[in-house]
Design a protein around this motif. Structure first.
Motif, PDB file in Angstrom:
ATOM      1  N   ASN A  73       0.844  -1.189   0.000  1.00 39.10           N
ATOM      2  CA  ASN A  73       0.000   0.000   0.000  1.00 39.10           C
ATOM      3  C   ASN A  73       0.883   1.244   0.000  1.00 39.10           C
ATOM      4  OD1 ASN A  73      -1.704   2.205   0.869  1.00 39.10           O
ATOM      5  ND2 ASN A  73      -3.165   0.681   1.589  1.00 39.10           N
ATOM      6  N   SER A  76       1.924   3.406   3.102  1.00 36.95           N
ATOM      7  CA  SER A  76       2.955   3.026   4.069  1.00 36.95           C
ATOM      8  C   SER A  76       4.311   3.627   3.721  1.00 36.95           C
ATOM      9  CB  SER A  76       3.069   1.501   4.176  1.00 36.95           C
ATOM     10  OG  SER A  76       3.645   0.934   3.021  1.00 36.95           O
ATOM     11  N   CYS A 166       6.188   4.267   7.084  1.00 42.08           N
ATOM     12  CA  CYS A 166       5.404   4.406   8.314  1.00 42.08           C
ATOM     13  C   CYS A 166       4.332   3.314   8.370  1.00 42.08           C
ATOM     14  CB  CYS A 166       4.755   5.783   8.372  1.00 42.08           C
ATOM     15  SG  CYS A 166       3.746   6.183   6.924  1.00 42.08           S
ATOM     16  N   HIS A 167       3.661   3.222   9.502  1.00 39.01           N
ATOM     17  CA  HIS A 167       2.686   2.150   9.705  1.00 39.01           C
ATOM     18  C   HIS A 167       1.277   2.535   9.254  1.00 39.01           C
ATOM     19  CE1 HIS A 167       5.266  -0.732  11.520  1.00 39.01           C
ATOM     20  NE2 HIS A 167       5.604   0.045  12.537  1.00 39.01           N
ATOM     21  N   LEU A 168       0.541   1.517   8.845  1.00 38.79           N
ATOM     22  CA  LEU A 168      -0.864   1.679   8.490  1.00 38.79           C
ATOM     23  C   LEU A 168      -1.764   1.302   9.657  1.00 38.79           C
ATOM     24  CD1 LEU A 168      -0.818  -0.020   4.955  1.00 38.79           C
ATOM     25  CD2 LEU A 168      -0.721   2.430   5.461  1.00 38.79           C
ATOM     26  N   TYR A 169      -1.185   0.716  10.682  1.00 37.76           N
ATOM     27  CA  TYR A 169      -1.977   0.212  11.802  1.00 37.76           C
ATOM     28  C   TYR A 169      -1.689   0.989  13.086  1.00 37.76           C
ATOM     29  CZ  TYR A 169       2.396  -2.221  12.979  1.00 37.76           C
ATOM     30  OH  TYR A 169       3.700  -2.518  13.289  1.00 37.76           O
ATOM     31  N   LYS A 180      -8.095  -0.446  12.090  1.00 39.99           N
ATOM     32  CA  LYS A 180      -6.655  -0.299  11.921  1.00 39.99           C
ATOM     33  C   LYS A 180      -5.868  -0.922  13.061  1.00 39.99           C
ATOM     34  CE  LYS A 180      -6.816   3.918   9.119  1.00 39.99           C
ATOM     35  NZ  LYS A 180      -6.319   5.322   8.986  1.00 39.99           N
ATOM     36  N   PHE A 193      -2.387  -6.753   7.452  1.00 40.53           N
ATOM     37  CA  PHE A 193      -1.336  -5.758   7.224  1.00 40.53           C
ATOM     38  C   PHE A 193      -0.046  -6.312   6.630  1.00 40.53           C
ATOM     39  CE2 PHE A 193      -3.882  -3.994  10.767  1.00 40.53           C
ATOM     40  CZ  PHE A 193      -4.297  -2.807  10.176  1.00 40.53           C
ATOM     41  N   GLU A 196       0.530  -5.250   3.146  1.00 40.56           N
ATOM     42  CA  GLU A 196       0.215  -3.849   2.879  1.00 40.56           C
ATOM     43  C   GLU A 196       1.242  -2.884   3.470  1.00 40.56           C
ATOM     44  OE1 GLU A 196      -2.590  -2.852   1.083  1.00 40.56           O
ATOM     45  OE2 GLU A 196      -2.750  -4.982   0.655  1.00 40.56           O
ATOM     46  N   ASP A 197       1.683  -3.182   4.674  1.00 38.14           N
ATOM     47  CA  ASP A 197       2.557  -2.296   5.437  1.00 38.14           C
ATOM     48  C   ASP A 197       4.019  -2.719   5.252  1.00 38.14           C
ATOM     49  OD1 ASP A 197       4.119  -1.393   7.814  1.00 38.14           O
ATOM     50  OD2 ASP A 197       2.196  -0.618   8.505  1.00 38.14           O
ATOM     51  N   TYR A 200       6.101  -3.353   8.545  1.00 37.95           N
ATOM     52  CA  TYR A 200       5.597  -4.543   9.221  1.00 37.95           C
ATOM     53  C   TYR A 200       6.067  -5.808   8.512  1.00 37.95           C
ATOM     54  CZ  TYR A 200       2.116  -7.554  11.535  1.00 37.95           C
ATOM     55  OH  TYR A 200       1.488  -8.550  12.260  1.00 37.95           O
TER      56      TYR A 200
END
Length: 224
Positions: A73, A76, A166-169, A180, A193, A196-197, A200
């Motif tokens: 994503n 992120s 950076c984080h999405l969660y 999230k 995640f 996506e992240d 992570y």
């Protein structure tokens, strides 16, 4: 002459591909900007080893292949997302991730090791400084039976923040949107995640690589 030009072009293209296949980085501890909660020489030696292992994992073929074959994503990538063409439909390629990770090849990082009452780590983009918490890292990854290995996984995760991801969660709390909220069970990544992240995924990819090396007696510093 045309044949010679074509051959030269192919050679340059091949060398360019090989250069990408052999990405390397050196991440070293800046001793002048390091502080510890303890004077224990064993822990300090483990920190030194962790920085070296972090570079060894990043430089490994298995890490670069796994990350290079994915997309993530774009959000992120924080501010870097604005540089990604709209045609990618909000995704960033694994190649972009690796290009960003290996943009600097010789990096020195300041470091602070705290004892407890904190997260696993904390790093601000472009700060060239990371903070780690000894107790939480040990408690989070006891299966390593080694602080050096556990810290390595954390350092790799944190280094992705250093280069701008950076984080999405979120971890919890009343401000954390339930959609999230990170939800890991049975020592497995959150499927929502992991693809996506970027940060992570890198943390977990490094974790599994280190577990495989340790299980099979692979020396991180030999033949890699």
């Amino acid at each position: 002459m045309k044949r010679l030009f074509f051959f030269s072009f192919l050679l340059l293209a091949f060398q360019s591909i090989k250069a990408q296949d052999n990405r390397t980085i050196s991440i070293t501890l800046d001793a002048s900007k390091a502080s510890y909660f303890t004077t224990d020489p064993i822990i300090r030696k483990q920190v030194d080893s962790a920085f070296k292992m972090a570079a060894a994992v990043f430089n490994s073929a298995e890490f670069q292949k796994e990350i290079g074959n994915m997309t993530f994503n774009c959000k992120s990538y924080c501010k870097g997302c604005a540089k990604i063409p709209a045609a990618t439909e909000g995704r960033i390629s694994g190649k972009t991730v690796l290009d960003t990770l290996f943009k600097e090849r010789d990096v020195k990082m300041g470091f602070e090791l705290k004892e407890k009452d904190g997260p696993l780590g904390l790093t601000s983009p472009g700060a060239y400084f990371t903070t780690a918490w000894y107790g939480p890292i040990q408690e989070n990854m006891p299966e390593f039976h080694s602080f050096a290995y556990a810290l390595t996984a954390n350092l790799c995760h944190e280094y992705m923040h250093q280069v701008g991801f950076c984080h999405l969660y979120c971890m919890g709390g009343w401000l954390c949107n339930p959609k999230k909220r990170l939800n890991e069970k049975n020592n497995k990544p959150d499927e929502k995640f992991i693809g996506e992240d970027v940060t992570y995924k890198v943390g977990w990819a490094v974790y599994y690589i280190l577990m495989d090396w340790k299980k099979n007696g692979i020396d991180p510093f030999k033949g890699r």
